[in-house]
Scaffold this motif. Structure first.
Motif, PDB file in Angstrom:
ATOM      1  N   VAL A  15       0.830  -1.198   0.000  1.00  0.00           N
ATOM      2  CA  VAL A  15       0.000   0.000   0.000  1.00  0.00           C
ATOM      3  C   VAL A  15       0.868   1.254   0.000  1.00  0.00           C
ATOM      4  O   VAL A  15       0.571   2.221  -0.681  1.00  0.00           O
ATOM      5  CB  VAL A  15      -0.978   0.006   1.200  1.00  0.00           C
ATOM      6  N   GLY A  16       1.963   1.237   0.710  1.00  0.00           N
ATOM      7  CA  GLY A  16       2.851   2.396   0.755  1.00  0.00           C
ATOM      8  C   GLY A  16       3.454   2.747  -0.593  1.00  0.00           C
ATOM      9  O   GLY A  16       3.913   3.858  -0.802  1.00  0.00           O
ATOM     10  N   ALA A  17       3.441   1.776  -1.528  1.00  0.00           N
ATOM     11  CA  ALA A  17       3.992   2.027  -2.855  1.00  0.00           C
ATOM     12  C   ALA A  17       2.995   2.738  -3.763  1.00  0.00           C
ATOM     13  O   ALA A  17       3.366   3.256  -4.804  1.00  0.00           O
ATOM     14  CB  ALA A  17       4.418   0.706  -3.502  1.00  0.00           C
ATOM     15  N   LEU A  18       1.747   2.762  -3.377  1.00  0.00           N
ATOM     16  CA  LEU A  18       0.714   3.428  -4.171  1.00  0.00           C
ATOM     17  C   LEU A  18       0.718   4.923  -3.863  1.00  0.00           C
ATOM     18  O   LEU A  18       0.930   5.323  -2.712  1.00  0.00           O
ATOM     19  CB  LEU A  18      -0.666   2.856  -3.852  1.00  0.00           C
ATOM     20  N   PRO A  19       0.421   5.749  -4.854  1.00  0.00           N
ATOM     21  CA  PRO A  19       0.285   7.188  -4.572  1.00  0.00           C
ATOM     22  C   PRO A  19      -0.849   7.431  -3.573  1.00  0.00           C
ATOM     23  O   PRO A  19      -1.863   6.722  -3.576  1.00  0.00           O
ATOM     24  CB  PRO A  19      -0.056   7.785  -5.937  1.00  0.00           C
ATOM     25  N   ASP A  20      -0.679   8.414  -2.709  1.00  0.00           N
ATOM     26  CA  ASP A  20      -1.679   8.709  -1.677  1.00  0.00           C
ATOM     27  C   ASP A  20      -3.095   8.885  -2.241  1.00  0.00           C
ATOM     28  O   ASP A  20      -4.045   8.350  -1.659  1.00  0.00           O
ATOM     29  CB  ASP A  20      -1.282   9.942  -0.866  1.00  0.00           C
ATOM     30  N   PRO A  21      -3.302   9.597  -3.358  1.00  0.00           N
ATOM     31  CA  PRO A  21      -4.662   9.735  -3.872  1.00  0.00           C
ATOM     32  C   PRO A  21      -5.280   8.396  -4.282  1.00  0.00           C
ATOM     33  O   PRO A  21      -6.482   8.196  -4.111  1.00  0.00           O
ATOM     34  CB  PRO A  21      -4.498  10.654  -5.089  1.00  0.00           C
ATOM     35  N   VAL A  22      -4.481   7.479  -4.783  1.00  0.00           N
ATOM     36  CA  VAL A  22      -4.989   6.157  -5.158  1.00  0.00           C
ATOM     37  C   VAL A  22      -5.367   5.378  -3.900  1.00  0.00           C
ATOM     38  O   VAL A  22      -6.425   4.743  -3.841  1.00  0.00           O
ATOM     39  CB  VAL A  22      -3.959   5.388  -6.012  1.00  0.00           C
ATOM     40  N   THR A  23      -4.506   5.431  -2.893  1.00  0.00           N
ATOM     41  CA  THR A  23      -4.808   4.762  -1.623  1.00  0.00           C
ATOM     42  C   THR A  23      -6.091   5.323  -1.022  1.00  0.00           C
ATOM     43  O   THR A  23      -6.937   4.577  -0.516  1.00  0.00           O
ATOM     44  CB  THR A  23      -3.635   4.931  -0.630  1.00  0.00           C
ATOM     45  N   ASP A  24      -6.270   6.637  -1.099  1.00  0.00           N
ATOM     46  CA  ASP A  24      -7.468   7.271  -0.563  1.00  0.00           C
ATOM     47  C   ASP A  24      -8.713   6.818  -1.326  1.00  0.00           C
ATOM     48  O   ASP A  24      -9.752   6.541  -0.728  1.00  0.00           O
ATOM     49  CB  ASP A  24      -7.326   8.790  -0.608  1.00  0.00           C
ATOM     50  N   LEU A  26      -9.062   3.958  -2.951  1.00  0.00           N
ATOM     51  CA  LEU A  26      -9.309   2.568  -2.573  1.00  0.00           C
ATOM     52  C   LEU A  26      -9.968   2.483  -1.195  1.00  0.00           C
ATOM     53  O   LEU A  26     -10.879   1.677  -0.977  1.00  0.00           O
ATOM     54  CB  LEU A  26      -8.005   1.768  -2.593  1.00  0.00           C
ATOM     55  N   ALA A  27      -9.532   3.318  -0.267  1.00  0.00           N
ATOM     56  CA  ALA A  27     -10.140   3.346   1.068  1.00  0.00           C
ATOM     57  C   ALA A  27     -11.603   3.777   0.985  1.00  0.00           C
ATOM     58  O   ALA A  27     -12.467   3.224   1.675  1.00  0.00           O
ATOM     59  CB  ALA A  27      -9.355   4.272   1.991  1.00  0.00           C
ATOM     60  N   ALA A  28     -11.907   4.746   0.136  1.00  0.00           N
ATOM     61  CA  ALA A  28     -13.293   5.205  -0.035  1.00  0.00           C
ATOM     62  C   ALA A  28     -14.152   4.094  -0.633  1.00  0.00           C
ATOM     63  O   ALA A  28     -15.305   3.912  -0.224  1.00  0.00           O
ATOM     64  CB  ALA A  28     -13.345   6.452  -0.910  1.00  0.00           C
ATOM     65  N   ALA A  58     -19.658   3.804  -6.075  1.00  0.00           N
ATOM     66  CA  ALA A  58     -18.271   3.343  -6.171  1.00  0.00           C
ATOM     67  C   ALA A  58     -17.931   2.991  -7.617  1.00  0.00           C
ATOM     68  O   ALA A  58     -16.847   3.340  -8.112  1.00  0.00           O
ATOM     69  CB  ALA A  58     -18.039   2.143  -5.253  1.00  0.00           C
ATOM     70  N   ARG A  59     -18.844   2.336  -8.314  1.00  0.00           N
ATOM     71  CA  ARG A  59     -18.618   1.996  -9.720  1.00  0.00           C
ATOM     72  C   ARG A  59     -18.456   3.241 -10.578  1.00  0.00           C
ATOM     73  O   ARG A  59     -17.595   3.301 -11.461  1.00  0.00           O
ATOM     74  CB  ARG A  59     -19.780   1.153 -10.254  1.00  0.00           C
ATOM     75  N   ILE A  60     -19.277   4.250 -10.318  1.00  0.00           N
ATOM     76  CA  ILE A  60     -19.184   5.497 -11.082  1.00  0.00           C
ATOM     77  C   ILE A  60     -17.792   6.113 -10.894  1.00  0.00           C
ATOM     78  O   ILE A  60     -17.145   6.512 -11.864  1.00  0.00           O
ATOM     79  CB  ILE A  60     -20.292   6.489 -10.657  1.00  0.00           C
ATOM     80  N   ALA A  61     -17.336   6.178  -9.654  1.00  0.00           N
ATOM     81  CA  ALA A  61     -16.029   6.775  -9.380  1.00  0.00           C
ATOM     82  C   ALA A  61     -14.914   5.973 -10.049  1.00  0.00           C
ATOM     83  O   ALA A  61     -14.037   6.548 -10.715  1.00  0.00           O
ATOM     84  CB  ALA A  61     -15.794   6.856  -7.867  1.00  0.00           C
ATOM     85  N   LEU A  62     -14.946   4.659  -9.901  1.00  0.00           N
ATOM     86  CA  LEU A  62     -13.892   3.832 -10.491  1.00  0.00           C
ATOM     87  C   LEU A  62     -13.932   3.862 -12.014  1.00  0.00           C
ATOM     88  O   LEU A  62     -12.891   3.957 -12.669  1.00  0.00           O
ATOM     89  CB  LEU A  62     -14.015   2.388  -9.996  1.00  0.00           C
ATOM     90  N   ARG A  63     -15.123   3.792 -12.583  1.00  0.00           N
ATOM     91  CA  ARG A  63     -15.239   3.821 -14.046  1.00  0.00           C
ATOM     92  C   ARG A  63     -14.705   5.135 -14.603  1.00  0.00           C
ATOM     93  O   ARG A  63     -14.033   5.147 -15.628  1.00  0.00           O
ATOM     94  CB  ARG A  63     -16.691   3.644 -14.482  1.00  0.00           C
ATOM     95  N   ALA A  78     -12.307  10.293  -4.816  1.00  0.00           N
ATOM     96  CA  ALA A  78     -12.449   9.835  -3.429  1.00  0.00           C
ATOM     97  C   ALA A  78     -13.369  10.784  -2.659  1.00  0.00           C
ATOM     98  O   ALA A  78     -14.257  10.346  -1.923  1.00  0.00           O
ATOM     99  CB  ALA A  78     -11.085   9.737  -2.757  1.00  0.00           C
ATOM    100  N   ARG A  79     -13.170  12.095  -2.844  1.00  0.00           N
ATOM    101  CA  ARG A  79     -14.053  13.079  -2.177  1.00  0.00           C
ATOM    102  C   ARG A  79     -15.485  12.943  -2.689  1.00  0.00           C
ATOM    103  O   ARG A  79     -16.446  12.965  -1.912  1.00  0.00           O
ATOM    104  CB  ARG A  79     -13.541  14.499  -2.397  1.00  0.00           C
ATOM    105  N   TYR A  80     -15.642  12.808  -4.021  1.00  0.00           N
ATOM    106  CA  TYR A  80     -16.970  12.627  -4.618  1.00  0.00           C
ATOM    107  C   TYR A  80     -17.662  11.405  -3.996  1.00  0.00           C
ATOM    108  O   TYR A  80     -18.831  11.472  -3.598  1.00  0.00           O
ATOM    109  CB  TYR A  80     -16.846  12.443  -6.142  1.00  0.00           C
TER     110      TYR A  80
END
Length: 121
Positions: A15-24, A26-28, A58-63, A78-80
């Motif tokens: 997880v630490g290798a992922l950029p912070d926005p991507v980790t955020d 994924l957490a969302a 979640a699908r909308i955000a990921l798509r 993530a904020r959305y």
């Protein structure tokens, strides 16, 4: 040493290798999907309806991030997603943990699985 993935299995970066926005993001997504189970079969409909709404967002955000090459980026998505999740809080059914807590407090099963006044019933 990190174990190698087996055939057909994608490597999993730390997880630490992922950029912070991507980790955020994924957490969302996990927040959207990881809702508590209902304590009774009667709560299943409310749980499933809520989970379906949260999965849709979640699908909308990921798509949008993956398919459209959105310029907004994972942090915005993530904020959305969290804004949409706030519109669909975990209510309308008694969770297993809520029922267990009520039982430990001395309530009867019937009392433990009854929604508090004011929640969708």
């Amino acid at each position: 040493m990190t174990p190698r993935p087996t055939a057909g299995q994608a490597p999993t970066p730390a997880v630490g290798a992922l950029p912070d926005p991507v980790t955020d993001l994924l957490a969302a997504v996990l927040e959207a999907l990881d809702i508590p189970h209902p304590a009774t079969v009667g709560g299943t409909e409310a749980h499933d309806r809520l989970l379906n709404d949260r999965v849709r967002h979640a699908r909308i955000a990921l798509r949008d991030v993956l398919d459209n090459g959105s310029d907004l980026g994972p942090a915005w998505h993530a904020r959305y997603l969290r804004d949409r999740l706030a519109e669909h809080p975990v209510t309308g059914y008694v969770t297993v943990d809520q029922a267990r807590t009520a039982l430990n407090a001395g309530k009867t099963w019937s009392e433990a699985v009854t929604l508090p006044t004011g929640e969708d019933q």
